[in-house]
Scaffold this motif. Structure first.
Motif, PDB file in Angstrom:
ATOM      1  N   LEU A 123       0.796  -1.676  -0.300  1.00 52.83           N
ATOM      2  CA  LEU A 123       0.209  -0.477  -0.172  1.00 52.83           C
ATOM      3  C   LEU A 123       0.574   1.211  -0.254  1.00 52.83           C
ATOM      4  N   LYS A 124       0.555   2.320  -0.907  1.00 55.80           N
ATOM      5  CA  LYS A 124       0.857   3.282  -1.149  1.00 55.80           C
ATOM      6  C   LYS A 124       1.960   3.637  -1.916  1.00 55.80           C
ATOM      7  N   LYS A 125       2.484   2.359  -2.283  1.00 54.23           N
ATOM      8  CA  LYS A 125       4.179   1.924  -3.015  1.00 54.23           C
ATOM      9  C   LYS A 125       3.728   0.928  -4.703  1.00 54.23           C
ATOM     10  N   GLN A 130      -2.991   0.607  -4.280  1.00 53.76           N
ATOM     11  CA  GLN A 130      -3.587   1.938  -3.356  1.00 53.76           C
ATOM     12  C   GLN A 130      -4.951   2.398  -4.472  1.00 53.76           C
ATOM     13  N   LEU A 131      -5.097   2.050  -5.531  1.00 59.86           N
ATOM     14  CA  LEU A 131      -6.676   2.445  -6.440  1.00 59.86           C
ATOM     15  C   LEU A 131      -7.354   1.643  -4.951  1.00 59.86           C
ATOM     16  N   THR A 166      -6.035   8.866   5.569  1.00 59.35           N
ATOM     17  CA  THR A 166      -4.122   8.430   5.785  1.00 59.35           C
ATOM     18  C   THR A 166      -4.178   7.415   5.211  1.00 59.35           C
ATOM     19  N   LYS A 167      -5.209   6.501   4.414  1.00 56.14           N
ATOM     20  CA  LYS A 167      -4.964   5.467   4.062  1.00 56.14           C
ATOM     21  C   LYS A 167      -4.873   5.847   2.362  1.00 56.14           C
ATOM     22  N   MET A 168      -5.323   7.014   2.643  1.00 53.61           N
ATOM     23  CA  MET A 168      -6.006   7.092   0.786  1.00 53.61           C
ATOM     24  C   MET A 168      -5.189   8.381  -0.429  1.00 53.61           C
ATOM     25  N   SER A 169      -5.198   8.108  -1.437  1.00 48.79           N
ATOM     26  CA  SER A 169      -3.827   8.738  -2.123  1.00 48.79           C
ATOM     27  C   SER A 169      -3.995  10.295  -2.434  1.00 48.79           C
ATOM     28  N   LYS A 170      -3.772  11.627  -3.031  1.00 48.25           N
ATOM     29  CA  LYS A 170      -4.813  12.936  -2.884  1.00 48.25           C
ATOM     30  C   LYS A 170      -6.383  12.758  -3.755  1.00 48.25           C
ATOM     31  N   LYS A 171      -5.873  11.794  -4.629  1.00 51.79           N
ATOM     32  CA  LYS A 171      -7.418  11.620  -6.039  1.00 51.79           C
ATOM     33  C   LYS A 171      -8.346  11.366  -5.407  1.00 51.79           C
ATOM     34  N   GLY A 172      -8.021  10.318  -4.242  1.00 50.37           N
ATOM     35  CA  GLY A 172      -9.060   9.564  -2.957  1.00 50.37           C
ATOM     36  C   GLY A 172      -9.386  10.582  -2.340  1.00 50.37           C
ATOM     37  N   HIS A 173      -8.745  11.438  -2.188  1.00 49.51           N
ATOM     38  CA  HIS A 173      -9.129  12.591  -1.304  1.00 49.51           C
ATOM     39  C   HIS A 173     -10.197  14.023  -1.802  1.00 49.51           C
ATOM     40  N   GLN A 174     -10.089  14.380  -2.710  1.00 49.48           N
ATOM     41  CA  GLN A 174     -10.617  14.614  -4.095  1.00 49.48           C
ATOM     42  C   GLN A 174     -12.282  14.198  -4.262  1.00 49.48           C
TER      43      GLN A 174
END
Length: 195
Positions: A123-125, A130-131, A166-174
């Protein structure tokens, strides 16, 4: 693989999840709980990332396959017990899915990739892990946040939302901020993530 292979795998995953004895009401209709979750995961994935690979598509549908078979109560009801239960579930879901994929004719490499994703490795790598995690978090925020809010106190909820964030990507946050929340829940989310 062919669309037919994917269709056959999807049908078998749905058939397993349709056996869930637990039900959930959504828009006045009752669904087997894990079948509804599986459908939400797949639909959210295709909405969030329509070009997702076949491996991620299957992993999204099978994320909770047959989850009811491993009761939370079968592990100690503390933090360590919870973590052990979650770890076992990942293996259980990936093994159950691997058996289905083998049955319909997927290659060993493809099956290994799907199990890698279901077990949320790197995860994160790894971009696809991550998706998948983003989709899990988005489904939680859209469909399962409110029941949690009704169950836990405000501080506990802020912690849950913060950990999810904290588990999400920036795109996920948006994407998460585009979801229609109640005013109360939106205020709680903003407080939890420091907006």
């Amino acid at each position: 693989m062919t669309n037919k292979t994917f269709y056959n795998a999807s049908e078998l995953i749905d058939a397993e999840n349709a056996q869930d004895p637990n039900s959930e009401i959504y828009q006045t209709k009752s669904y087997p709980k894990e079948l509804l979750y599986s459908n939400r995961m797949y639909e959210k994935l295709m909405e969030f990332h329509p070009d997702a690979s076949e491996a991620v598509q299957i992993a999204s549908k099978a994320q909770h396959i047959c989850r009811w078979k491993i009761a939370r109560e079968s592990y100690p009801m503390n933090r360590l017990g919870y973590l052990k239960w979650r770890e076992y579930l990942k293996k259980f879901h990936s093994k159950t899915t691997a058996e289905i994929l083998e049955k319909v004719g997927y290659t060993a490499d493809f099956i290994a990739r799907v199990t890698f994703l279901i077990e949320k490795k790197l995860l994160k790598k790894d971009g696809e892990t991550q998706l998948l995690e983003d989709v899990i978090c988005l489904v939680f925020m859209e469909f399962y946040l409110d029941p949690f809010v009704q169950k836990y106190d405000r501080e506990k909820m802020k912690n849950i939302i913060h950990q999810t964030w904290t588990k999400m990507s920036k795109k996920g946050h948006q994407e998460a901020l585009k979801i229609k929340y109640s005013d109360t829940n939106l205020e709680l989310i903003k407080e939890a993530i420091g907006l």
